[in-house]
Motif scaffolding. Structure first.
Motif, PDB file in Angstrom:
ATOM      1  N   TYR A 158       1.981   3.282  -3.692  1.00 40.75           N
ATOM      2  CA  TYR A 158       1.520   3.376  -2.299  1.00 40.75           C
ATOM      3  C   TYR A 158       1.518   4.824  -1.830  1.00 40.75           C
ATOM      4  CZ  TYR A 158       1.460   2.084   2.715  1.00 40.75           C
ATOM      5  OH  TYR A 158       1.155   1.928   4.044  1.00 40.75           O
ATOM      6  N   HIS A 160      -0.133   6.084   1.653  1.00 42.75           N
ATOM      7  CA  HIS A 160      -0.978   5.989   2.845  1.00 42.75           C
ATOM      8  C   HIS A 160      -0.263   6.658   4.001  1.00 42.75           C
ATOM      9  CE1 HIS A 160      -3.730   3.330   0.746  1.00 42.75           C
ATOM     10  NE2 HIS A 160      -2.676   2.671   0.311  1.00 42.75           N
TER      11      HIS A 160
ATOM     12  N   ARG B  28       4.839   4.415   7.371  1.00 39.23           N
ATOM     13  CA  ARG B  28       3.947   4.766   6.260  1.00 39.23           C
ATOM     14  C   ARG B  28       4.621   5.768   5.325  1.00 39.23           C
ATOM     15  NH1 ARG B  28      -1.525   6.126   9.486  1.00 39.23           N
ATOM     16  NH2 ARG B  28      -2.396   6.412   7.403  1.00 39.23           N
ATOM     17  N   THR B  32       5.686   5.119   1.468  1.00 42.09           N
ATOM     18  CA  THR B  32       5.179   6.048   0.454  1.00 42.09           C
ATOM     19  C   THR B  32       6.318   6.575  -0.421  1.00 42.09           C
ATOM     20  OG1 THR B  32       3.266   6.695   1.796  1.00 42.09           O
ATOM     21  CG2 THR B  32       3.998   8.277   0.135  1.00 42.09           C
ATOM     22  N   ASN B  67      -6.185  -4.132   7.938  1.00 42.49           N
ATOM     23  CA  ASN B  67      -5.631  -2.994   7.208  1.00 42.49           C
ATOM     24  C   ASN B  67      -4.364  -3.399   6.453  1.00 42.49           C
ATOM     25  OD1 ASN B  67      -4.554  -0.571   6.323  1.00 42.49           O
ATOM     26  ND2 ASN B  67      -5.183   0.576   8.143  1.00 42.49           N
ATOM     27  N   ASP B  69      -2.843  -2.095   3.990  1.00 45.92           N
ATOM     28  CA  ASP B  69      -1.920  -0.986   3.700  1.00 45.92           C
ATOM     29  C   ASP B  69      -0.967  -0.765   4.873  1.00 45.92           C
ATOM     30  OD1 ASP B  69      -3.134  -0.454   1.237  1.00 45.92           O
ATOM     31  OD2 ASP B  69      -4.643   0.823   2.181  1.00 45.92           O
ATOM     32  N   ARG B  70      -1.510  -0.886   6.084  1.00 49.42           N
ATOM     33  CA  ARG B  70      -0.679  -0.715   7.267  1.00 49.42           C
ATOM     34  C   ARG B  70       0.342  -1.845   7.351  1.00 49.42           C
ATOM     35  NH1 ARG B  70      -1.952   2.792  11.451  1.00 49.42           N
ATOM     36  NH2 ARG B  70      -3.417   3.593   9.909  1.00 49.42           N
ATOM     37  N   GLU B  72       1.698  -3.400   4.869  1.00 53.13           N
ATOM     38  CA  GLU B  72       2.750  -3.145   3.886  1.00 53.13           C
ATOM     39  C   GLU B  72       3.774  -2.144   4.426  1.00 53.13           C
ATOM     40  OE1 GLU B  72       1.018  -2.453   0.010  1.00 53.13           O
ATOM     41  OE2 GLU B  72       2.985  -1.951  -0.862  1.00 53.13           O
TER      42      GLU B  72
END
Lengths: 178, 178
Positions: A158, A160, B28, B32, B67, B69-70, B72
């Motif tokens: 990941y 983002h 985020r 990451t 979204n 990814d958001r 997650e």
């Protein structure tokens, strides 16, 4: 910080809206790391006026006396309509064309490491780091790069980060004192 | 991320308002860099409800499909009323009390370098990094620290990063792959 041309989640070229916190956060990071100027690029005149209004509030208006540290950061912001205008101004001010380094979280063909970026910064020629809003810089901007910086990796698949976080981390990797 | 007790620009203890972008950006970055959890601390029940509403939108609501990814990232957020509740939950989950590391841009008596922080992370005991909103963590929070992390320096006297930028940079210094 490029608001056009950037891509949306489907890869279509769009013009992204200016976000106030992008102005504040990246200006504060730029000032903390001693960057020469922070260019905000948008072709939309109403968005340019919005940036000017926010900067004016903090540089000359109530914000300037309320928070002098914020004033010092926001004085670094320059608004331009296009990347070309930025390159032209920098080339005139510095008497040499800047080296353009593009950033992207999805760069598959990067050719510049963070050690390479620090080496590049020891050159005489100024560096122009480009960050994209929305889902990132459009292909035609990436194509203008002298160098394509490796994506930030945090040990996970990941990655983002917000553009605010990415800009802060990249400035720290370039100029931070650990 | 502590919203109380923190200090205002005059050093008075206050409760800061939750900022939506603090939730997004730090979640985020946390995702990451593979952090275990992102605790948002506020004693105000309406602010706790606001956080829950934002998280719910992105984790279960429209945002989740818009979204992923958001989604997650925001699943990492846990809301607590006090720092003590965070420490209690972590101590139960991890079966050991976490080591508390406080951060501040104005830390005059830091006792932990970034190399030291990376060493500490090789210990068995989990790390709990505390970040303050507004003008930073109140003295009573700083007093609970096991370690006081050195301020981020960018080669300038000026260091007024947003808490979002500071958190991203500190996670990168701790866990980033250069």
């Amino acid at each position: 910080l490029i608001h056009h041309p950037v891509v949306d989640k489907n890869g279509q070229t769009i013009t992204a809206a200016v976000t106030a916190l992008d102005l504040h956060d990246i200006a504060r990071a730029a000032r903390t790391y001693g960057i020469g100027a922070y260019y905000v690029v948008t072709p939309l005149t109403d968005q340019q006026a919005l940036v000017a209004e926010i900067v004016d509030h903090w540089v000359s208006g109530f914000g300037a006396s309320y928070n002098p540290d914020r004033r010092e950061a926001l004085t670094m912001i320059r608004v331009k309509s296009t990347l070309e205008e930025v390159v032209t101004e920098l080339s005139q001010n510095e008497e040499v064309k800047p080296q353009i380094v593009v950033t992207s979280a999805r760069m598959a063909d990067s050719d510049l490491s963070y050690a390479g970026l620090r080496d590049l910064n020891r050159d005489q020629r100024p560096l122009l780091l480009l960050f994209g809003t929305a889902w990132g810089l459009a292909p035609e901007v990436l194509a203008q790069a002298d160098y394509r910086l490796a994506p930030i990796r945090g040990g996970e698949v990941y990655n983002h980060l917000s553009v605010r976080s990415a800009a802060a981390i990249i400035l720290d990797r370039l100029l931070g004192e650990a």
